[in-house]
Design an enzyme around this catalytic site. Structure first.
Site, short mmCIF file in Angstrom:
data_model
loop_
_atom_site.label_atom_id
_atom_site.label_comp_id
_atom_site.label_asym_id
_atom_site.label_seq_id
_atom_site.Cartn_x
_atom_site.Cartn_y
_atom_site.Cartn_z
N TYR A 171 0.82 -1.22 0.00
CA TYR A 171 0.00 0.00 0.00
C TYR A 171 0.86 1.27 0.00
O TYR A 171 0.84 2.04 -0.96
CB TYR A 171 -0.93 -0.06 1.21
CG TYR A 171 -1.74 1.17 1.49
CD1 TYR A 171 -2.35 1.90 0.46
CD2 TYR A 171 -1.92 1.62 2.81
CE1 TYR A 171 -3.12 3.02 0.74
CE2 TYR A 171 -2.68 2.74 3.09
CZ TYR A 171 -3.27 3.44 2.06
OH TYR A 171 -4.02 4.56 2.34
N LEU A 211 5.56 -10.56 -2.77
CA LEU A 211 4.13 -10.60 -3.15
C LEU A 211 3.29 -11.41 -2.17
O LEU A 211 2.22 -11.90 -2.52
CB LEU A 211 3.95 -11.11 -4.59
CG LEU A 211 4.64 -10.27 -5.68
CD1 LEU A 211 4.33 -10.84 -7.07
CD2 LEU A 211 4.19 -8.80 -5.63
N GLN A 212 3.76 -11.53 -0.93
CA GLN A 212 2.97 -12.24 0.09
C GLN A 212 1.72 -11.42 0.43
O GLN A 212 0.62 -11.95 0.52
CB GLN A 212 3.83 -12.42 1.33
CG GLN A 212 3.31 -13.44 2.33
CD GLN A 212 4.32 -13.60 3.46
OE1 GLN A 212 5.47 -13.99 3.24
NE2 GLN A 212 3.90 -13.26 4.66
N GLY A 241 1.68 -8.01 -1.01
CA GLY A 241 1.67 -7.00 -2.07
C GLY A 241 1.07 -7.58 -3.36
O GLY A 241 0.77 -8.77 -3.45
N ALA A 296 7.22 -5.67 5.55
CA ALA A 296 6.99 -6.20 6.89
C ALA A 296 5.52 -6.55 7.06
O ALA A 296 4.67 -6.07 6.29
CB ALA A 296 7.39 -5.15 7.93
N THR A 335 6.07 2.97 13.20
CA THR A 335 4.65 3.09 13.48
C THR A 335 4.38 3.79 14.81
O THR A 335 5.22 3.72 15.74
CB THR A 335 4.01 1.69 13.52
OG1 THR A 335 2.68 1.79 14.06
CG2 THR A 335 4.78 0.73 14.41
N TYR A 394 3.47 -6.34 17.09
CA TYR A 394 3.76 -5.53 15.90
C TYR A 394 4.62 -4.32 16.28
O TYR A 394 5.69 -4.09 15.72
CB TYR A 394 2.45 -5.09 15.24
CG TYR A 394 2.63 -4.05 14.17
CD1 TYR A 394 3.41 -4.31 13.04
CD2 TYR A 394 2.06 -2.78 14.30
CE1 TYR A 394 3.59 -3.34 12.08
CE2 TYR A 394 2.24 -1.81 13.33
CZ TYR A 394 3.01 -2.09 12.23
OH TYR A 394 3.20 -1.13 11.27
N PHE A 437 1.25 7.46 11.68
CA PHE A 437 0.02 7.32 12.46
C PHE A 437 -0.97 6.57 11.56
O PHE A 437 -0.64 5.51 11.08
CB PHE A 437 -0.37 8.68 13.05
CG PHE A 437 0.48 8.96 14.28
CD1 PHE A 437 1.87 9.09 14.15
CD2 PHE A 437 -0.05 9.02 15.54
CE1 PHE A 437 2.70 9.26 15.27
CE2 PHE A 437 0.75 9.20 16.67
CZ PHE A 437 2.12 9.32 16.53
N1 UFG Z 1 -12.39 0.83 14.25
C1 UFG Z 1 -13.72 0.63 14.43
N2 UFG Z 1 -14.34 -0.28 13.61
C2 UFG Z 1 -13.68 -1.01 12.66
C3 UFG Z 1 -12.29 -0.80 12.50
C4 UFG Z 1 -11.67 0.15 13.32
O1 UFG Z 1 -14.38 1.26 15.27
O2 UFG Z 1 -14.30 -1.84 11.99
C5 UFG Z 1 -11.72 1.83 15.09
C6 UFG Z 1 -10.60 1.27 15.93
O3 UFG Z 1 -11.09 0.75 17.13
C7 UFG Z 1 -9.71 2.51 16.10
C8 UFG Z 1 -9.94 3.30 14.82
O4 UFG Z 1 -11.12 2.78 14.24
O5 UFG Z 1 -10.19 3.27 17.18
C9 UFG Z 1 -8.81 3.13 13.81
O6 UFG Z 1 -8.57 1.74 13.66
P1 UFG Z 1 -7.58 1.15 12.54
O7 UFG Z 1 -7.59 -0.33 12.71
O8 UFG Z 1 -7.92 1.71 11.22
O9 UFG Z 1 -6.19 1.76 12.95
P2 UFG Z 1 -5.39 1.66 14.34
O10 UFG Z 1 -5.45 3.03 14.94
O11 UFG Z 1 -5.79 0.54 15.16
O12 UFG Z 1 -3.97 1.28 13.76
C10 UFG Z 1 -3.09 2.23 13.33
C11 UFG Z 1 -2.22 1.63 12.24
C12 UFG Z 1 -1.38 0.52 12.79
C13 UFG Z 1 -0.65 1.01 14.01
C14 UFG Z 1 -1.60 1.57 15.02
C15 UFG Z 1 -0.92 2.15 16.22
O13 UFG Z 1 -3.01 1.12 11.20
O14 UFG Z 1 -0.44 0.12 11.83
O15 UFG Z 1 -2.35 2.63 14.43
O16 UFG Z 1 -1.73 1.97 17.35
F1 UFG Z 1 0.04 0.00 14.58
#
Ligand code: UFG
Length: 329
Positions: free
Chosen positions: A11, A33-34, A36, A75, A117, A141, A169
């Site tokens: 991505y 390409l695992q 990607g 990763a 991250t 992670y 973020f």
């Molecule tokens: N959320 C929902 N419903 C969903 C999916 C997500 O309410 O179906 C909420 C999550 O609880 C969170 C927010 O939306 O509060 C964002 O969630 P994401 O999964 O999109 O992203 P995260 O904040 O969990 O993860 C991001 C990055 C990760 C990184 C992390 C650090 O994608 O790579 O922040 O905490 F590790």
């Protein structure tokens, strides 16, 4: 400058390759390409298929090929999966970085920019988060990314390599062309999951907890457009090329949006009602993550250009609407 982009079929990698090619750099994508997609590899880049944990393969790709720098995206990056299968994360993320550092030393490549991250911080002590705030990951992670940062630091001191670690973020959005975008399997990120509703693939969006101490009870995150991340990688590699010292930078907009605000934005952008249901909290979710990116602005000259939430969600919608199955034909 010739740059090897490891994980350039993923991505953020694919968007960065487009940016680098556009700025006239010679680029080779190295990807197993695992996770990607070959369709995500930019036409203007060379493609070399292989796994960075395979040192013989990596030697054949990197030694004597004239690379000035590496950008490393290759990763595993799913927080939930890292909790249920931690060794996959240590093996691929930490194991891949060990093999990479060893071969970079052999190849005489002394500059690397790599994906870190916000998960390195864990539950923050304060927001906005600064780069020297406490790092205390709450999942494997984040632990593996922090371990990688430390390895690059020690290897740098011993072998004269310089690195830039970019702590993203919440990456989201898609290239303005609509040709590149986010495609994970399974998908776990908020924006693409919300957009599955107007795309007819999901009935409703589940909000994971509405009892956090935030303005509407849902979690706050700092959403950053993938094109702005791509720009930051290019600036970081140029910073190292100009002799910049090893350093760590947060990448975010410095503004937090709640889950409800992101859903509202998707309703405006798509014109779809997008029903919501309240579900239990997701284990390990911090209430608020907001970056201070002042350092990236000051040192790298980074200036995110797509901070508007509707613009970010709109670009993601353009991609998902035209590619409901991701890169699958
Ligand atoms: N959320 C929902 N419903 C969903 C999916 C997500 O309410 O179906 C909420 C999550 O609880 C969170 C927010 O939306 O509060 C964002 O969630 P994401 O999964 O999109 O992203 P995260 O904040 O969990 O993860 C991001 C990055 C990760 C990184 C992390 C650090 O994608 O790579 O922040 O905490 F590790």
């Amino acid at each position: 400058m010739k740059i090897a982009v490891l994980g350039g079929a993923g991505y953020i990698g694919s968007h960065t390759v487009k940016e680098l090619v556009g700025r006239g750099y010679e680029v080779a994508v190295i990807d197993n390409l695992q996770t990607g997609f070959i369709e995500a590899v930019h036409d203007g880049a060379e493609f070399i298929k292989g796994d960075i944990r395979d040192k013989e393969f990596l030697r054949s790709a990197l030694i004597g090929a004239g690379f000035d720098a590496v950008i490393h995206f290759a990763a595993c990056s799913l927080v939930g999966e890292s909790v249920t299968n931690p060794m996959k994360y240590y093996n691929n993320n930490v194991g891949g970085a060990i093999s990479l550092i060893e071969v970079m030393i052999e190849a005489g490549i002394d500059k690397i920019v790599f994906s870190s991250t916000a998960a390195t911080y864990g539950e923050p002590e304060r927001v906005p988060i600064l780069e020297d705030d406490r790092t205390c990951p709450t999942n494997p992670y984040g632990e593996t990314k922090l371990a990688m940062e430390k390895m690059f630091r020690w290897a740098g001191e011993a072998h004269g390599m310089r690195f830039v670690s970019l702590r993203y973020f919440n990456a989201c959005g898609a290239d303005e062309s609509g040709d590149f975008g986010e495609a994970h399997n399974p998908e776990s990120h908020l924006v693409p999951i919300i957009l599955q509703v107007p795309n007819g693939k999901r009935e409703a969006i589940s909000i994971f907890g509405d009892d956090y101490d935030t303005k509407d009870g849902t979690c706050v995150r700092d959403y950053i457009h993938v094109t702005d991340l791509a720009d930051a990688h290019t600036l970081a590699v140029e910073y190292l090329q100009k002799g910049g010292k090893s350093d760590i930078f947060n990448l975010g907009n410095g503004v937090g949006f709640t889950v409800r605000e992101v859903i509202e934005s998707a309703r405006r952008v798509t014109g779809h009602a997008i029903p919501e249901v309240i579900s239990p909290r997701r284990p390990g979710d911090p209430a608020k993550l907001i970056a201070s990116s002042e350092k990236a602005r000051r040192v790298l000259g980074w200036n995110p250009k797509h901070a508007d939430l509707d613009e970010i969600v709109g670009s993601a919608w353009k991609w998902h609407k035209s590619h409901p199955e991701g890169y699958k034909k």
